[in-house]
Design an enzyme around this catalytic site. Sequence first.
Site, PDB file in Angstrom:
ATOM      1  N   GLU A  45      26.723 -19.240   0.606  1.00  0.00           N
ATOM      2  CA  GLU A  45      25.904 -19.864   1.425  1.00  0.00           C
ATOM      3  C   GLU A  45      26.411 -21.355   1.436  1.00  0.00           C
ATOM      4  O   GLU A  45      26.388 -21.873   2.522  1.00  0.00           O
ATOM      5  CB  GLU A  45      24.408 -19.966   1.119  1.00  0.00           C
ATOM      6  CG  GLU A  45      23.836 -18.527   1.658  1.00  0.00           C
ATOM      7  CD  GLU A  45      24.172 -17.966   2.973  1.00  0.00           C
ATOM      8  OE1 GLU A  45      23.752 -18.841   3.875  1.00  0.00           O
ATOM      9  OE2 GLU A  45      24.294 -16.858   3.061  1.00  0.00           O
ATOM     10  N   SER A  69     -32.883  17.415  -3.416  1.00  0.00           N
ATOM     11  CA  SER A  69     -33.911  17.221  -4.485  1.00  0.00           C
ATOM     12  C   SER A  69     -33.646  15.806  -5.268  1.00  0.00           C
ATOM     13  O   SER A  69     -34.558  15.404  -6.101  1.00  0.00           O
ATOM     14  CB  SER A  69     -34.087  18.430  -5.508  1.00  0.00           C
ATOM     15  OG  SER A  69     -34.436  19.413  -4.897  1.00  0.00           O
TER      16      SER A  69
END
Length: 766
Positions: free
Chosen positions: A87, A459
């Site tokens: 780059e 229950s």
Amino acid sequence: MRKFLIGLFELILIAAAVGLGFGFIEYRRLQAQLPDPESLRHVELQTPLEIYSRDGRLIAVFGDKKRVPVAIGEVPRPLVQAFLAAEDDRFYQHPGVDPQGLLRAAWELLRTGHKRQGGSTITMQVARNFFLSPEKTYERKFKEILLALKMEQVLSKDEILELYLNKIYLGHHAYGIAAAAQIYYGKTLEQLTLPEMAMLAGLPKAPSRFNPISDPQRARLRRDYVLRRMHELGFIDDDQYRQALRQPLTASLHQALAPSRQLDAPYVAEQVRNQLHQRFGDEIYTAGYRVITTLDSRLQRAAQSAVRTGLHRYDERHGYRGQEGHIDPSLPESERLQALQDHTPAGATVAAQVLAIDPELTRLTVLLASGKTIRLDRKGLAWAYRTSRKRLSQLRPGDVIRVRRDETGAWRLAQIPQVQGALLSLDSRSGAVRAMVGGYDFSLSKFNRTVQSQRQPGSGFKPILHTAALEAGMTAATVINDAPIVYANGESEWRPENYSGKFYGPTRLRVALRNSRNLVSIRLLRRIGLDRVIDTALRFGFRPEQLPRTPSLALGSGTASLWDMGRVFSTFANGGFRIEPYLIERIERRDGTVITQAEPARACDGCDHAAPRIVEPRVHYLMHSMLQDVVRRGTAVRAKQLGRGDLAGKTGTTNDQRDAWFNGYAPPLVAIAWVGFDDGTPLGRGETGAHAALPIWIDYMKVALDGRPEYTFPQPEGIVTARIDPQTGLRTHEDGIPELFRVENLPPYQPAASGEQSESLLNELF
């Protein structure tokens, strides 16, 4: 001619002066629009949301921008050199703008008429990526140049390079080099080879065009170009260059970021993600939040295993459903293995192709998607042989089936359960969630049954009813008649029954709770009043809309989630305090800055940030004793196999066995297990809470309680033990059974027996 040349020169000077003037004005205009590069020192790179257990195990990562920021000192030097070669090889020499690069770009523009080279340095790319738009205009380019020059005056070269290496996009949602190393190679930066480094360095120019996954041939050309540039610049020698060129491409997609997911808890991850999104919005995917949950990884694994095993047990009791597909057995093995990949693993099961089955149905040879051949023996086929022999006999070579490993590690015939289940476990002292499993497999159903599902508790609601009864002055020895009862409403009638279909006559409340006697519960609610029971339920955290104002409430006909039931039974497990379950311990940024720290109310008298006490100590002590009886000699007696004396809880089974629950605890740990069909299909005869849900609870608690000492609640003042007649619940001077009472609620002594008195007592009971 001389005058002409002088005039022309003057015109050029005037034009140059005007141009410089306009240039200066434009420079000042653009300069005023530029951001302050100093802000880059405090930039927060966009990173995904990470969710962890309390013991540091990674549960999930949410966010498309996969990034793992690294300091420049952590980047291997050859990797830095690869990016410089690709780059900006003069990065450490130029002042932010490279005149040579700009001249090359200008010449290319003049020569071809196209902007093929941008001449951008690494500094200019950082300026563009952080501050500017990607549009290709001359004004943006001038801004980029000015900003790059300004950045170089404020930041060091290494600071700029660090920003670049962490910001740059490298394809497949990977932002920055550390994320890319994991995505393409499943490695950390230190583990990368030279060719792999060159491959990554070649990506910024065109991440999609030079991508080693989507276009390996072009990616290799780009990699080799980077290696050549590294060689020309003296970063690598001749041998390194030649060896690197010979290396094949090794890139493949690795979805998880390092560290990889270490704990499978997708229902927890989604619950946390949803909570954060409601609070922070979409920024959670980019702001780098780290969430530390209350989850315990050991308990979470135990919970998931227990739920899946329990659902397979239920599924096996109800028969084998046969093959789920077919693959032509004459195809080459490679094609058959590829076809098996379409049958993805689910829960504890994996797909397999039948290769051979013996006529006696005692051995099955199958091929796994991994290419491994295994044999299922008589034991692994026994359940299907017993429940669905005909369907087992119909299997043929080529059929696709499911197999799983059982608790001993042996292979077993399997199928994906159609029934669902869930488990929630809490620390009752604070409400911290230690384990959460919302279903059999998140990939098959994302519906989280621990928090999203509202089911009848059955229950499991009765302990609230009994708490209200004790607070109303009744005792564990109070006798209520277990006899038929009819509620008429116009032409309809409701005739509630016990699960057994039998009636047991006069029954003490302790016995009624441990054996889950429905008719006693209905008469009890009628005696103390519906309003009192609802008020008590509201104290435990229920909402009014969950509580129907009908006698059936005594049997748990309202609605509740596992979250609700976890809150209820935490009160019994912590001494009588109402805590609120919570899942997020703290939220922090990647640098460790804490955004939110949980400060839960705690179950303690007189301490800072104490939870509200909703059951006074003596009533709690009596209720805990009665809930222990459910395990010691009641419907949950199967839990005694854990060999502990501090277990307590309550089974729950709803009408037609549509829901099976076990709500239990060993102080301070609470666990709620549930089994049922999402559409409310009955589970089948015999599939009660004790049969379908309790085994899941036991399997989980076997792991969760390992090494934990037993806990005994101290007996509060004002509680006494007295001997009673087990038939009448009255005190007796003769030999009776011991029972606990609040001192002010001691029953009277039983009078001398006589037929008249017995008849009177019997009439009172009815």
